[in-house]
Design a protein around this motif. Structure first.
Motif, PDB file in Angstrom:
ATOM      1  N   GLU A  12      -2.511   4.321   6.371  1.00  0.00           N
ATOM      2  CA  GLU A  12      -1.509   4.021   5.510  1.00  0.00           C
ATOM      3  C   GLU A  12      -0.188   3.975   6.251  1.00  0.00           C
ATOM      4  O   GLU A  12       0.764   3.089   6.087  1.00  0.00           O
ATOM      5  N   LYS A  13       0.037   5.168   6.842  1.00  0.00           N
ATOM      6  CA  LYS A  13       1.316   5.318   7.476  1.00  0.00           C
ATOM      7  C   LYS A  13       1.603   4.248   8.654  1.00  0.00           C
ATOM      8  O   LYS A  13       2.492   3.674   8.634  1.00  0.00           O
ATOM      9  N   ILE A  14       0.535   3.897   9.322  1.00  0.00           N
ATOM     10  CA  ILE A  14       0.686   2.806  10.134  1.00  0.00           C
ATOM     11  C   ILE A  14       0.821   1.367   9.788  1.00  0.00           C
ATOM     12  O   ILE A  14       1.579   0.500  10.216  1.00  0.00           O
ATOM     13  N   ILE A  15       0.149   1.353   8.576  1.00  0.00           N
ATOM     14  CA  ILE A  15       0.351   0.019   7.871  1.00  0.00           C
ATOM     15  C   ILE A  15       1.957  -0.223   7.411  1.00  0.00           C
ATOM     16  O   ILE A  15       2.448  -1.216   7.740  1.00  0.00           O
ATOM     17  N   ALA A  16       2.480   1.019   6.680  1.00  0.00           N
ATOM     18  CA  ALA A  16       3.796   0.634   6.582  1.00  0.00           C
ATOM     19  C   ALA A  16       4.718   0.753   7.731  1.00  0.00           C
ATOM     20  O   ALA A  16       5.763  -0.341   7.533  1.00  0.00           O
ATOM     21  N   GLU A  17       4.502   1.311   8.753  1.00  0.00           N
ATOM     22  CA  GLU A  17       5.409   1.261   9.971  1.00  0.00           C
ATOM     23  C   GLU A  17       4.985  -0.351  10.342  1.00  0.00           C
ATOM     24  O   GLU A  17       6.188  -1.002  10.810  1.00  0.00           O
ATOM     25  N   ASN A  18       4.057  -1.007  10.599  1.00  0.00           N
ATOM     26  CA  ASN A  18       3.777  -2.339  10.817  1.00  0.00           C
ATOM     27  C   ASN A  18       4.712  -3.225   9.853  1.00  0.00           C
ATOM     28  O   ASN A  18       5.180  -4.344  10.162  1.00  0.00           O
ATOM     29  N   LEU A  19       4.304  -3.018   8.680  1.00  0.00           N
ATOM     30  CA  LEU A  19       5.212  -3.891   7.426  1.00  0.00           C
ATOM     31  C   LEU A  19       6.646  -3.831   7.734  1.00  0.00           C
ATOM     32  O   LEU A  19       7.377  -4.861   7.809  1.00  0.00           O
ATOM     33  N   GLU A  20       7.112  -2.571   7.971  1.00  0.00           N
ATOM     34  CA  GLU A  20       8.633  -2.514   8.270  1.00  0.00           C
ATOM     35  C   GLU A  20       8.953  -3.119   9.732  1.00  0.00           C
ATOM     36  O   GLU A  20      10.222  -3.720   9.556  1.00  0.00           O
ATOM     37  N   THR A  21       8.345  -2.933  10.595  1.00  0.00           N
ATOM     38  CA  THR A  21       8.600  -3.777  11.742  1.00  0.00           C
ATOM     39  C   THR A  21       8.574  -5.074  11.704  1.00  0.00           C
ATOM     40  O   THR A  21       9.471  -5.758  12.298  1.00  0.00           O
ATOM     41  N   LEU A  22       7.770  -5.811  10.855  1.00  0.00           N
ATOM     42  CA  LEU A  22       7.801  -7.127  10.420  1.00  0.00           C
ATOM     43  C   LEU A  22       8.872  -7.512   9.502  1.00  0.00           C
ATOM     44  O   LEU A  22       9.141  -8.674   9.328  1.00  0.00           O
ATOM     45  N   GLY A  23       9.608  -6.416   9.032  1.00  0.00           N
ATOM     46  CA  GLY A  23      10.665  -6.785   8.263  1.00  0.00           C
ATOM     47  C   GLY A  23      10.235  -7.087   6.618  1.00  0.00           C
ATOM     48  O   GLY A  23      10.976  -7.709   5.957  1.00  0.00           O
ATOM     49  N   PHE A  24       9.233  -6.819   6.257  1.00  0.00           N
ATOM     50  CA  PHE A  24       8.605  -7.047   4.881  1.00  0.00           C
ATOM     51  C   PHE A  24       9.251  -5.905   3.790  1.00  0.00           C
ATOM     52  O   PHE A  24       9.032  -4.552   3.998  1.00  0.00           O
ATOM     53  N   ARG A  25       9.406  -6.328   2.846  1.00  0.00           N
ATOM     54  CA  ARG A  25       9.830  -5.291   1.666  1.00  0.00           C
ATOM     55  C   ARG A  25       8.614  -5.309   0.924  1.00  0.00           C
ATOM     56  O   ARG A  25       7.808  -6.260   0.545  1.00  0.00           O
ATOM     57  N   TYR A  26       8.264  -3.949   0.572  1.00  0.00           N
ATOM     58  CA  TYR A  26       6.829  -3.663   0.015  1.00  0.00           C
ATOM     59  C   TYR A  26       7.079  -2.434  -0.913  1.00  0.00           C
ATOM     60  O   TYR A  26       8.081  -1.656  -0.874  1.00  0.00           O
ATOM     61  N   ALA A  27       6.191  -2.548  -1.909  1.00  0.00           N
ATOM     62  CA  ALA A  27       5.998  -1.460  -2.714  1.00  0.00           C
ATOM     63  C   ALA A  27       4.786  -0.753  -2.468  1.00  0.00           C
ATOM     64  O   ALA A  27       3.909  -1.494  -2.242  1.00  0.00           O
ATOM     65  N   GLU A  28       4.715   0.634  -2.515  1.00  0.00           N
ATOM     66  CA  GLU A  28       3.522   1.053  -2.261  1.00  0.00           C
ATOM     67  C   GLU A  28       2.987   1.957  -3.344  1.00  0.00           C
ATOM     68  O   GLU A  28       3.845   2.359  -4.382  1.00  0.00           O
TER      69      GLU A  28
END
Length: 104
Positions: A12-28
């Motif tokens: 989950e940490k890696i998924i979050a890092e990837n989403l942030e790198t791609l610039g997506f706003r997300y809710a966990e």
């Protein structure tokens, strides 16, 4: 920028890092009663599930995905089964490409 909860799994940490790198706003840990999804990207109407080291029960996941697909706020559900940065990044790109193609 989203903060990574301490109880995130490594996946989950890696998924979050990837989403942030791609610039997506997300809710966990976003709630779609009675379900809670690992990640929700509102602008894409996309749910991302980290399927963990032991995976999820396929029959139960299929039923859950079917129920979640009834929500207007969800168009696509992506299950991540990879664990490395590069593999997770690749699965995210593949999922985003499928989402884009389904919208054309």
């Amino acid at each position: 920028m989203n903060l990574t909860p301490k109880d995130y799994t490594q996946q989950e940490k890696i998924i979050a890092e990837n989403l942030e790198t791609l610039g997506f706003r997300y809710a966990e840990q976003h709630s779609f009663f009675p379900y809670t999804v690992d990640f929700y990207i509102p602008e894409l109407k996309m749910v991302i599930e980290a399927d963990g080291k032991y995976g999820h029960l396929k029959k139960r996941d299929m039923k859950r995905d079917l129920n979640l697909s009834e929500y207007d706020e969800i168009e696509y559900i992506l299950h991540i089964t990879a664990f490395t940065h590069s593999e997770i990044g690749e699965m995210l790109w593949q999922g985003l490409n499928k989402l884009e193609k389904s919208r054309v």
